[in-house]
Design a protein around this motif. Sequence first.
Motif, short mmCIF file in Angstrom:
data_model
loop_
_atom_site.label_atom_id
_atom_site.label_comp_id
_atom_site.label_asym_id
_atom_site.label_seq_id
_atom_site.Cartn_x
_atom_site.Cartn_y
_atom_site.Cartn_z
N PHE A 1 0.82 -1.21 0.00
CA PHE A 1 0.00 0.00 0.00
C PHE A 1 0.86 1.26 0.00
CE2 PHE A 1 -2.40 3.43 1.80
CZ PHE A 1 -3.66 3.28 1.28
N ASP A 2 1.89 1.28 0.83
CA ASP A 2 2.69 2.50 0.97
C ASP A 2 3.45 2.84 -0.31
OD1 ASP A 2 1.85 2.92 3.55
OD2 ASP A 2 3.40 1.59 4.38
N MET B 1 -6.16 7.08 -5.55
CA MET B 1 -5.77 6.20 -4.46
C MET B 1 -6.80 5.08 -4.29
SD MET B 1 -3.13 6.17 -2.82
CE MET B 1 -2.97 4.53 -2.15
N SER C 1 -5.76 1.28 -4.53
CA SER C 1 -6.00 0.35 -3.43
C SER C 1 -6.81 -0.86 -3.91
CB SER C 1 -6.71 1.10 -2.30
OG SER C 1 -7.47 0.23 -1.52
N HIS C 2 -7.83 -0.61 -4.68
CA HIS C 2 -8.63 -1.73 -5.16
C HIS C 2 -7.89 -2.58 -6.19
CE1 HIS C 2 -12.43 -1.38 -3.05
NE2 HIS C 2 -12.25 -0.06 -3.07
N ILE D 1 -4.64 -3.13 -6.06
CA ILE D 1 -3.80 -4.00 -5.23
C ILE D 1 -4.62 -5.19 -4.74
CG2 ILE D 1 -2.56 -4.18 -3.04
CD1 ILE D 1 -1.77 -1.26 -3.35
N ARG D 2 -5.78 -4.89 -4.22
CA ARG D 2 -6.60 -5.96 -3.66
C ARG D 2 -6.98 -6.98 -4.72
NH1 ARG D 2 -8.99 -4.64 1.31
NH2 ARG D 2 -10.79 -5.93 0.82
#
Lengths: 340, 369
Positions: free
Chosen positions: A256-257, A320, A324-325, A327-328
Amino acid sequence: MAPVVQSSQPWVEKYRPRQVKDVAHQDEVVRVLTNTLETANCPHMLFYGPPGTGKTTTALAISHQLFGPELYKSRVLELNASDDRGINVVRTKIKDFAAVAVGSGSRQGYPCPPYKIIILDEADSMTEDAQNALRRTMETYSKVTRFFFICNYISRIIEPLASRCAKFRFKPLSEGIMSSRILHICGEEGLTLDSEALSTLSSISQGDLRRAITYLQSAARLFGSSITSKDLISVSGVIPQEVVEAVFAACKSGDFDVANKEVNNVIAEGYPVSQMLYQLLEVIINNDDISDEQKARICKKLGEADKCLIDGADEYLQLMYVASHTIRALCDMPEELHFD
Amino acid sequence: MLWVDKYRPRTLDKIIAHEEIAQNLKKLVSEHDCPHLLFYGPTGSGKKTLVMALLKQMFGPGVEKVKLENKMWKIDAGTRTIELELTMLSSTHHVEMNPSDAGFQDRYIVQEIIKEMARNRPVDTKGKKGFKVLVLNEVDKLSREAQHSLRRTMEKYSASCRLILCCNSSSKVTEAVRSRCLNIRVNAPTEEQIIKVLEFIGKKENLQLPPGLTARIAAQSNRNLRRAILSFETCRVQQYPFTINQALPPLDWEQYVSEIASDIMKEQSPKRLFSVRGKIYELLVNCIPPEIILKKLLSELLKKLDSELKHEVCHWAAYYEHRMRLGQKAIFHIEAFVANQSLVQMEPVSSFDHLKDSLCASFSRISYV
Ligand SMILES: Nc1ncnc2c1ncn2[C@@H]1O[C@H](COP(=O)(O)OP(=O)(O)OP(=O)(O)O)[C@@H](O)[C@H]1O
Ligand SMILES: [Mg+2]
């Protein structure tokens, strides 16, 4: 008094076709209007399609060709989104203009048919009430007045108006046609453009000839008369591929970072997020390592974010959100959140 | 005069952080047929400076003789006359304004002023016609109607009135307007560039700079040049000669937000929610834009959460900020975000169920206000 700094028109205006036959790529409408010039018959018209495809150009050209410079002012009323077109104007100004009866008979070689033309450019920004108020006017004075509606989105025109018009969709210009217009301008302005640059220009302007001409002029001013594909990309605002790839790679890392840092960088560099979403979509669709299901999950989020941006949502937060989604999805984490 | 103004480069040649853009602009206006321009980039990246320098390049020093006026507009809108007041800055060659200040009536301003400019076109002794430049700030805040009304106007009057539009996020400017401009991206200066500017100012002011000071200021500025220069000047006022470990001026409200974040993390209860609400209200009253508060809050929370929860909070921040745009009162949405966050955090701990219930109750109360 201060010295006046001269101005001349930007190229988009300089190269706006003055005659209907010069409008490129919109064959259907050109055919109908050429016919109009011969027979003086003309239905109400509705032009719709994306920006820079020749809608305004066509409407202005036909009006000029029908009436010539002398009668133009008295026969053509041009109203666009910058004019007040509320219900009151429809009931007064437009109605009064529509009601005037006019004679016929050609003058100075212009056909001058016995009607007037009201051009309502950017009609999609008229309120529904105002459009409704137009219905009667259109019908009552149809003998002496023709309406031209122009808009980007046909869905914003109420059905009763649309159904009274001959509708023409203005297509985004094809690569070939675009190239030939551009080459014509290059010839006039003394520019040279290699074939790679030419195809780049067509692809970055996505069928919008106005945009293509603006890029061309800017590149000519910045980089001189010999223009390369790289020059065009740099004036176009397309995000460099490495930047898009970096965002994607950061998402793929699953961290995430890392993704957050990359997104922050995109924002600080000032890249438009709507454009980023678009280019990210390309990268994701064309990536063979991602399963269809993952692609679907990401695309859904891209769509949501794009909609939110249109509503005026914050660019950082939306990018963002997508990151984020993504990545998920790529890490096969569950789609549902903990608390929903 | 503040350093931010004192050391604003006046000409394109003196620009330090965006040399390349500046040189390009110079070429762009070498002939007077340049297209309309749209400058976009984050706040404090230097758009205004570039625009002013560009105007000077086009018209000479005359553009610096500006007057500030509060103009009353009387706009005839069919049955009624709308009166609007708007501040504008003008010289003989240009007018600068913030049309979005007119709120939902911004479109009248846009329509009226451009037409007026076109009517009063400057003419020289030989009868040649010139043009004026209209600088519109914050076009991303213009209503959709106002943006629409720019479209045809931009084309129709392009010979008499050239537009320079400025905004933070070009995604909020409609496609049709963007297609009519040359888009110029002004990125936030990098930390190295900021250091360069600070050192330049230091030299001009004859300051002794301890090693690392400018770098620390640059790092804290978040790539915002204006903020860096302001805090550099504050440092100078607070203590000079500088010391090696000189404390940088704290950023008041940001400190405050980080306290709010700690509050949320520490305890999840309706009582806490209530006190957080007070603090957020305080920030809003001090005119900190709500989306900035929300983003700062997010970034503070991200520092404190584990990776699973990071996704969660990020999702909700985007969700509530979007709702905030569509809604009317920002406070509801920020508060809903906070309440929701409290719930998210206690989720894994089931023994807090009773607490959760009461939070849920206050949460739903908030979102239906
Ligand atoms: N089909 C075309 N043939 C020739 N030139 C074109 C064509 N389409 C666009 N152009 C060029 O692009 C410029 C803009 O076109 P025009 O004003 O007609 O766009 P539009 O369709 O009205 O767009 P919008 O929806 O944004 O109003 C013209 O000045 C012209 O130079
Ligand atoms: Mg048009």
